[in-house]
Design a protein around this motif. Structure first.
Motif, PDB file in Angstrom:
ATOM      1  N   PHE A  53      83.161 118.888 116.735  1.00 35.58           N
ATOM      2  CA  PHE A  53      83.294 117.438 116.601  1.00 35.58           C
ATOM      3  C   PHE A  53      82.359 116.711 117.571  1.00 35.58           C
ATOM      4  O   PHE A  53      81.671 115.752 117.201  1.00 35.58           O
ATOM      5  N   ALA A  54      82.318 117.173 118.828  1.00 29.45           N
ATOM      6  CA  ALA A  54      81.476 116.525 119.832  1.00 29.45           C
ATOM      7  C   ALA A  54      80.002 116.672 119.484  1.00 29.45           C
ATOM      8  O   ALA A  54      79.207 115.729 119.607  1.00 29.45           O
ATOM      9  N   LEU A  99      78.658 116.988 116.603  1.00 26.34           N
ATOM     10  CA  LEU A  99      78.300 116.141 115.464  1.00 26.34           C
ATOM     11  C   LEU A  99      78.409 114.650 115.789  1.00 26.34           C
ATOM     12  O   LEU A  99      77.585 113.849 115.360  1.00 26.34           O
ATOM     13  N   ALA A 100      79.425 114.270 116.543  1.00 25.27           N
ATOM     14  CA  ALA A 100      79.684 112.854 116.800  1.00 25.27           C
ATOM     15  C   ALA A 100      78.610 112.219 117.662  1.00 25.27           C
ATOM     16  O   ALA A 100      78.191 111.084 117.420  1.00 25.27           O
ATOM     17  N   VAL A 101      78.144 112.941 118.702  1.00 25.04           N
ATOM     18  CA  VAL A 101      77.162 112.355 119.616  1.00 25.04           C
ATOM     19  C   VAL A 101      75.864 111.980 118.899  1.00 25.04           C
ATOM     20  O   VAL A 101      75.401 110.838 118.991  1.00 25.04           O
ATOM     21  N   VAL A 159      75.346 111.456 115.749  1.00 31.40           N
ATOM     22  CA  VAL A 159      75.612 110.423 114.737  1.00 31.40           C
ATOM     23  C   VAL A 159      75.691 109.048 115.405  1.00 31.40           C
ATOM     24  O   VAL A 159      75.114 108.072 114.913  1.00 31.40           O
ATOM     25  N   CYS A 160      76.389 108.963 116.535  1.00 28.85           N
ATOM     26  CA  CYS A 160      76.484 107.688 117.246  1.00 28.85           C
ATOM     27  C   CYS A 160      75.114 107.229 117.746  1.00 28.85           C
ATOM     28  O   CYS A 160      74.770 106.042 117.657  1.00 28.85           O
ATOM     29  N   TRP A 192      77.373 101.592 119.713  1.00 25.85           N
ATOM     30  CA  TRP A 192      77.253 102.987 119.272  1.00 25.85           C
ATOM     31  C   TRP A 192      76.832 103.908 120.411  1.00 25.85           C
ATOM     32  O   TRP A 192      77.280 105.056 120.492  1.00 25.85           O
ATOM     33  N   PHE A 244      79.907 104.602 122.360  1.00 24.88           N
ATOM     34  CA  PHE A 244      80.731 105.603 121.676  1.00 24.88           C
ATOM     35  C   PHE A 244      80.216 107.016 121.955  1.00 24.88           C
ATOM     36  O   PHE A 244      81.004 107.948 122.183  1.00 24.88           O
ATOM     37  N   ALA A 245      78.873 107.176 121.930  1.00 27.79           N
ATOM     38  CA  ALA A 245      78.296 108.493 122.196  1.00 27.79           C
ATOM     39  C   ALA A 245      78.644 108.942 123.614  1.00 27.79           C
ATOM     40  O   ALA A 245      79.037 110.103 123.839  1.00 27.79           O
ATOM     41  N   VAL A 263      82.339 109.994 123.854  1.00 24.38           N
ATOM     42  CA  VAL A 263      82.624 111.329 123.318  1.00 24.38           C
ATOM     43  C   VAL A 263      82.289 112.390 124.356  1.00 24.38           C
ATOM     44  O   VAL A 263      83.070 113.333 124.594  1.00 24.38           O
ATOM     45  N   TRP A 272      85.005 114.830 126.179  1.00 25.89           N
ATOM     46  CA  TRP A 272      84.868 116.295 126.063  1.00 25.89           C
ATOM     47  C   TRP A 272      84.866 116.926 127.453  1.00 25.89           C
ATOM     48  O   TRP A 272      85.548 117.927 127.691  1.00 25.89           O
TER      49      TRP A 272
END
Length: 257
Positions: free
Chosen positions: A16-17, A19-21, A23-24, A226, A229-230, A233, A237
């Motif tokens: 999740f981390a 992918l999320a970083v 993307v943000c 954004w 948000f990155a 995350v 983590w």
């Protein structure tokens, strides 16, 4: 100590981390690009407005296969032209408000120098329908802004059937053709300054602006959002990993958890 990172639960958290970083970050970069586009669009509009502010000869806009219509990028354009007024067919356009007062546009057809279609020229605004100033005789040299024909949806337009002779409710070839013995250009010109003590009428004029609009600032705010948000995350983590390490250390020491 960090073998827990390979457990199924932590593999899901890690994925999740990972992918999320990005993307943000990608969304933040995209919003930054949108901000730059909006500011550059303002520069483009400013350049376009400056170009439209430079007077061009009306004759150049009346050439080509679509010369009977006003091109979208010519609306509000400053034009210079010459010709002779047709004083015999001067008309009034009622219920037009200027400076908070209701009155009349004074519309006089003009034959451009060199021939071609006549064009409706709004010489200005007056509060009274009587004692109208006559248009100048002979050839006149004028400056004004090109406008599109009005349509029935305009709030100031009224039905021509209820108007007295010499008045028209809408500045459009479809209505002027019933009052004039000739066709006119599909557009009209409002003079920059009121002619013969008439008040100049307000018209559409393109505005450039500096591009720093509310939408541009919104895009800039979303950019920062954004990236935050990155960072959040990554922070969470790292905090979860630290917490897991502390729990594992306490267990190794036989402490209560």
């Amino acid at each position: 100590m960090y073998r827990f990172l390979l457990t199924p639960r932590w593999l899901g958290i890690n994925l999740f981390a990972v992918l999320a970083v990005p993307v943000c970050v990608w969304l933040g970069v995209w919003q930054l690009g949108r901000f730059e586009q909006r500011t550059h669009a303002g520069d483009h509009r400013s350049a376009q407005a400056a170009a439209l502010a430079r007077p061009v000869p009306l004759a150049g806009l009346l050439q080509g296969s679509d010369a009977h219509t006003v091109a979208a990028n010519d609306v509000g354009r400053e034009i210079s032209f010459s010709g002779q007024y047709d004083a015999a067919h001067q008309l009034l356009v009622p219920q037009r408000t200027v400076n908070g007062r209701s009155g009349y546009y004074v519309l006089t057809p003009l034959q451009p120098t060199g021939g071609g279609l006549r064009i409706a020229v709004v010489r200005g605004w007056t509060a009274s329908a009587t004692d109208l100033p006559a248009p100048p005789q002979g050839t006149v040299q004028l400056h004004g802004r090109l406008q599109t024909p009005e349509d029935a949806s305009s709030p100031e337009v009224i039905g021509s059937g209820s108007l007295p002779a010499g008045q028209v409710g809408m500045i459009s070839p479809s209505t002027l053709v019933n009052l004039l013995p000739y066709s006119v250009y599909d557009g009209w010109v409002a003079l920059d300054g009121g002619d013969a003590n008439l008040v100049a009428v307000p018209t559409y004029q393109p505005s450039g602006g500096n591009g720093l609009t509310l939408q541009a600032f919104q895009n800039l705010g979303y950019t920062g959002q954004w990236f935050v948000f990155a960072g959040f995350v990554i922070f969470m983590w790292a905090r979860f990993v630290r917490r897991e390490v502390e729990v594992a250390r306490d267990r190794a020491l036989g402490l209560e958890i």
